[in-house]
Design a protein around this motif. Sequence first.
Motif, short mmCIF file in Angstrom:
data_model
loop_
_atom_site.label_atom_id
_atom_site.label_comp_id
_atom_site.label_asym_id
_atom_site.label_seq_id
_atom_site.Cartn_x
_atom_site.Cartn_y
_atom_site.Cartn_z
N ILE A 512 -30.29 41.61 58.00
CA ILE A 512 -29.04 42.27 57.59
C ILE A 512 -28.96 43.66 58.20
N LEU A 513 -30.05 44.41 58.11
CA LEU A 513 -30.06 45.76 58.70
C LEU A 513 -29.79 45.71 60.20
N GLN A 514 -30.43 44.77 60.88
CA GLN A 514 -30.25 44.66 62.33
C GLN A 514 -28.80 44.34 62.68
N GLU A 515 -28.20 43.39 61.97
CA GLU A 515 -26.82 43.00 62.28
C GLU A 515 -25.83 44.11 61.96
N LEU A 516 -26.05 44.81 60.85
CA LEU A 516 -25.16 45.92 60.52
C LEU A 516 -25.26 47.03 61.57
N ARG A 517 -26.47 47.31 62.01
CA ARG A 517 -26.64 48.37 63.00
C ARG A 517 -26.00 47.97 64.33
N LYS A 518 -26.10 46.70 64.66
CA LYS A 518 -25.50 46.24 65.92
C LYS A 518 -23.98 46.31 65.87
N LYS A 519 -23.39 45.89 64.76
CA LYS A 519 -21.93 45.90 64.66
C LYS A 519 -21.37 47.28 64.38
N HIS A 520 -22.14 48.11 63.67
CA HIS A 520 -21.69 49.46 63.31
C HIS A 520 -22.72 50.48 63.82
N PRO A 521 -22.81 50.65 65.13
CA PRO A 521 -23.92 51.43 65.71
C PRO A 521 -23.93 52.90 65.32
N LYS A 522 -22.82 53.43 64.83
CA LYS A 522 -22.79 54.85 64.46
C LYS A 522 -23.22 55.09 63.01
N VAL A 523 -23.39 54.02 62.25
CA VAL A 523 -23.78 54.16 60.86
C VAL A 523 -25.28 54.40 60.76
N GLU A 524 -25.67 55.40 59.98
CA GLU A 524 -27.08 55.68 59.72
C GLU A 524 -27.41 55.24 58.30
N ILE A 525 -28.69 54.93 58.07
CA ILE A 525 -29.10 54.34 56.80
C ILE A 525 -30.35 55.04 56.30
N GLU A 526 -30.39 55.27 54.99
CA GLU A 526 -31.59 55.80 54.34
C GLU A 526 -32.24 54.70 53.51
N SER A 527 -33.56 54.56 53.63
CA SER A 527 -34.31 53.67 52.75
C SER A 527 -34.72 54.43 51.51
N CYS A 528 -34.21 53.96 50.36
CA CYS A 528 -34.49 54.61 49.08
C CYS A 528 -34.94 53.54 48.10
N SER A 529 -35.97 53.85 47.30
CA SER A 529 -36.44 52.88 46.33
C SER A 529 -37.01 53.61 45.13
N SER A 530 -36.11 54.10 44.26
CA SER A 530 -36.53 54.92 43.11
C SER A 530 -37.48 56.01 43.56
N GLY A 531 -37.21 56.59 44.71
CA GLY A 531 -38.12 57.52 45.35
C GLY A 531 -38.80 56.81 46.50
N GLY A 532 -40.13 56.99 46.62
CA GLY A 532 -40.85 56.50 47.79
C GLY A 532 -41.39 55.10 47.66
N GLY A 533 -40.62 54.17 47.06
CA GLY A 533 -41.11 52.82 46.83
C GLY A 533 -41.00 51.89 48.01
N ARG A 534 -40.30 52.27 49.07
CA ARG A 534 -40.22 51.40 50.25
C ARG A 534 -40.24 52.29 51.49
N ILE A 535 -41.43 52.74 51.83
CA ILE A 535 -41.65 53.54 53.04
C ILE A 535 -42.76 52.88 53.83
N ASP A 536 -42.46 52.42 55.01
CA ASP A 536 -43.43 51.76 55.88
C ASP A 536 -42.84 51.70 57.28
N LEU A 537 -43.65 51.34 58.26
CA LEU A 537 -43.18 51.32 59.64
C LEU A 537 -42.17 50.21 59.90
N GLY A 538 -42.15 49.17 59.05
CA GLY A 538 -41.17 48.10 59.22
C GLY A 538 -39.77 48.57 58.89
N VAL A 539 -39.58 49.16 57.71
CA VAL A 539 -38.26 49.64 57.33
C VAL A 539 -37.89 50.87 58.15
#
Length: 738
Positions: A512-539
Motif C-alpha cells: 500500500i505504501l509503495q503504490e501510494l508513493r508511486k501514484k502520489h510522489p509528492k506526498v510524504e508519510i510519517e510512521s507513528c505507532s503510539s510513539g516509537g512502536g514501529r521504527i525499523d529499516l523496513g518502514v
Amino acid sequence: MRVTRAVVVMLIAIIVAIGDAHAAASGQSIHFDQANKVFRLDAAKVTYAFGVDDKGRLQSLYWGPRLDASDRLPPAVTPPKADGIDGDINRVRQEYSGWGGGLYYEPGVKITFPDGNRDLELHYQSYSIKGDTLYVTLKDIERAIVVTLEYEMDAGTGIVRRSATISNQTATPVVIEQANAATWFLPRSRDYTLRFLSGRWAGENDINERLVQPGKTVLESRRGTTGMQNEPWFAVRRNDADETHGQVWFGALAWSGSWQIAIEQDQVEQVRISGGFNPFDFGYKLAPGASLSTPSFYAGVTTDGLGEASRLMHRLELTKILPQAPAPRVRPVLYNSWEATGFKVDEPGQIALAEKAASIGVERFVMDDGWFGARNSDKGGLGDWVVNQQKFPHGLKPLIDRVHALGMDFGLWVEPEMVNPDSDLYRAHPDWVLYMNGRPRTEGRNQLVLNLARADVRAYVYNALDKLLSENDIAFLKWDYNRSWSEPGWPAVAPDEQKNVYVDFIRNYYGILQELRKKHPKVEIESCSSGGGRIDLGVMHLTDEVWTSDNTDAFDRLRIQDGFTQAWTPAVMMAWVTDSPTWVNSRTLSLEYRFLSSMQGSLGIGADLNKWQPQDFATARRLVAEYKAIRKTVQQGSLYRLVSPQNGSEQSATESISPDRAHAVLFAFLHSSTENYPYPTVHLQGLDANAKYRIHAIAGTFDPRTPLVASGAYWMHAGIDLLMRGDFQAAAVVFDKE
C-alpha cells in the motif's frame, strides 16, 4: 596466431586487475577466488569473506577491518572432528544453515515436509553477480528446496545487506517454521558486550548492556509489528570499546512485523548473531513453485567505537534506505493540532491555529485526529475515512486553501490499519479484523486490527487513502498505529495457512505504501505507532520520518533521543515542542529549553498556540529561524554524542557536523548545578583541525574570554566553556568555517 597458455593466464590476470581497479574506484568490489572457493566483498574500511568447504557447505571466514587486496584468505575446511555429544556440524560456521544433521544452534531455515521429514542440509550450488549484488544458491542434499542468498555491500559504509529467498521446487506444499535473513559470526572470544534498546510507551529507547556469555540472548517482538519492548537493532563491542574507540559490530533488521534477533555463544566460545522472522507461532505454508523472501538484515563493523557505528548506520539510512535517498529532503518545520484541539476539530478552529503557526515560520500544518466519520472520541469512527460534514461542511478544501495561502503545505492524521467496532466499516464487515473463531476479540484503545493480509481489506485501505489524496491537496500523512495484535487468526483461509498472516499482512502494508508513493510522489508519510512502536529499516524505506515517542517532555527526550540515535538517524527523528508543564511529569521547562531539545532532530511544534503569550511567539519565531539555518547539518550531518544523558547524568551534549565539516552546531543541557561547580568544558570532535571556525550562540552564553574565531584543533582540545547555572538550563552554539 597461436595463443600460449601463459598468454591466456596473463590476459585473464589483466582482465581481473581491470575489474578490481574499477571496483576499487567505485568503492566496492565482489571477488570469487576460484582456486580456494572463497567469496570476498570489500567496501569502505571493511572486508567480508566466506567460502565453500570440502563438503559443499558455505562457511564464514572473515568479517572485520579491510584487508589488503593482495591478501588471500585460506579456503574453508571441515573443522577437526568433535565429540559425539556436540557433533561435527555445530563447529561449522555456516553462512546459512538448514535445520538438520544434528544442528543445535539457530538455523537459517527450518522446514516440515508433508511426510513428516524435518531434516534439511543446504549445500552450495552456484553463484552470480548482478550489479553490486552477489547471489549464492544453496540446495538441500536430497529434496528440491533451493535457497538463494543475497549479499550487497554499501560502498560508503562497508555495511553488508543480507537476505534469503527460500523456493519450494518440490511437488508438494511445505511449512517453513523458521526463516532467518542471515547469521553473522564474530571472532571466537570471551571479550564481548551486547548493547540493545528496550522500552515501553512514553519510555522508549533505553540503552541496555550485558556481557555476551554462554547461552542465548533473544531480542524480539511477538506483537505483529516492530514493538517498543525491543528495537530490531544490536551492537556488540569489545569490552574495552567505548563511544570513541574500539571494535564494534552492529546491525538492524528491515522488517516491520514480528521479528527476532538471537545472540548466541556456544560451548567453544563461538559468537553468532542471527535474525529474521520471529519463529514464535510462525508456520508459513509454501506452495509448490512458490518462494518466501526474508527481510534484509544489515550489519557493519568499525574500530572507532559506538559513536562511529551510529554514524555509519545514519549514513546508510540517509544514502540508501530513505525514500528520497541518496539526497533526502530536509524535514520541514511542522505544527500538529492534537494537543490544542484533540478530537474537537473544525474549520474555524483549525484555520485560527494555522494562522498562528504561520506567524512563527511553520512550513507544514497537520490536522490530527477527529476530522472523519463519527469521530468525536477514540471510541468510534475508525475505518470510515470520509470527511465529517458537521465539522467541515464544505469538505477540507477551504481549510487546505487557507493553509496554502499562509505559505504552508497541509498534512492529515490517519490510522488506516485499525477499526472501531462502533463504525460503519465494522458493522458491514466484522470478519475483516484479526480474530479466531469462537474466541473474544480483544480491544485496545477501543479498536481492533484490520487483517491487511486479506486482499479485500488491502484494496479497501488503499482505495480509501488514494481517494483522500486524489480529491485533496495533501502533502503529508501522519500514519498512526495504536495497538499491537491479539488473536492473530485468519478464519477465511485453511487452518494450515492462517499463520501466513504474519508475513502477508506486512507485505500488503508495504505494498500500500509503495503504490501510494508511486501514484502520489509528492506526498510524504510519517510512521507513528503510539510513539516509537514501529521504527525499523523496513518502514524507514517507505516513509520519510518517524514519531519518536508520545513523551514530549523536553528533559525526558534527551535520554529517549540519545537511545534513538544509537540506531536511527536524527533526520527522521520527529521532536515536538509542546506545552509546559507536561502531562508526563508535571515538570515546568522554559520554552527555549523545549526548543533546543527538539532542535536536535526534525523540529515540530505541538503546543496549544491559543494559550501562548506575545513573548512566546517572539521566542518561537527567533528559534524557528535559527533552526532553519542549521537543520541540514542537524538532520543530515555527522552526530557526535559528546556527553551522555544516561544514568542520571547532570549534563548532556551533542554535536552535529556537516559532511564537508564547514558547519557544526553544539547543543548542551544542564539538569541541575550543585555546590557552585561550573559546567564542564565541552570538547568538540570531528572538526577540521587546521581550519578556522567562527562561533555564535543561538541560546545561552559562553565564557566572555572565549575567542570568537579559533582553529578546529582549539575547539577540540581546548574546548569551550558554557555558562550555565540553575535547573534545566540549555545552550546552543554554531561553528562556521571562515
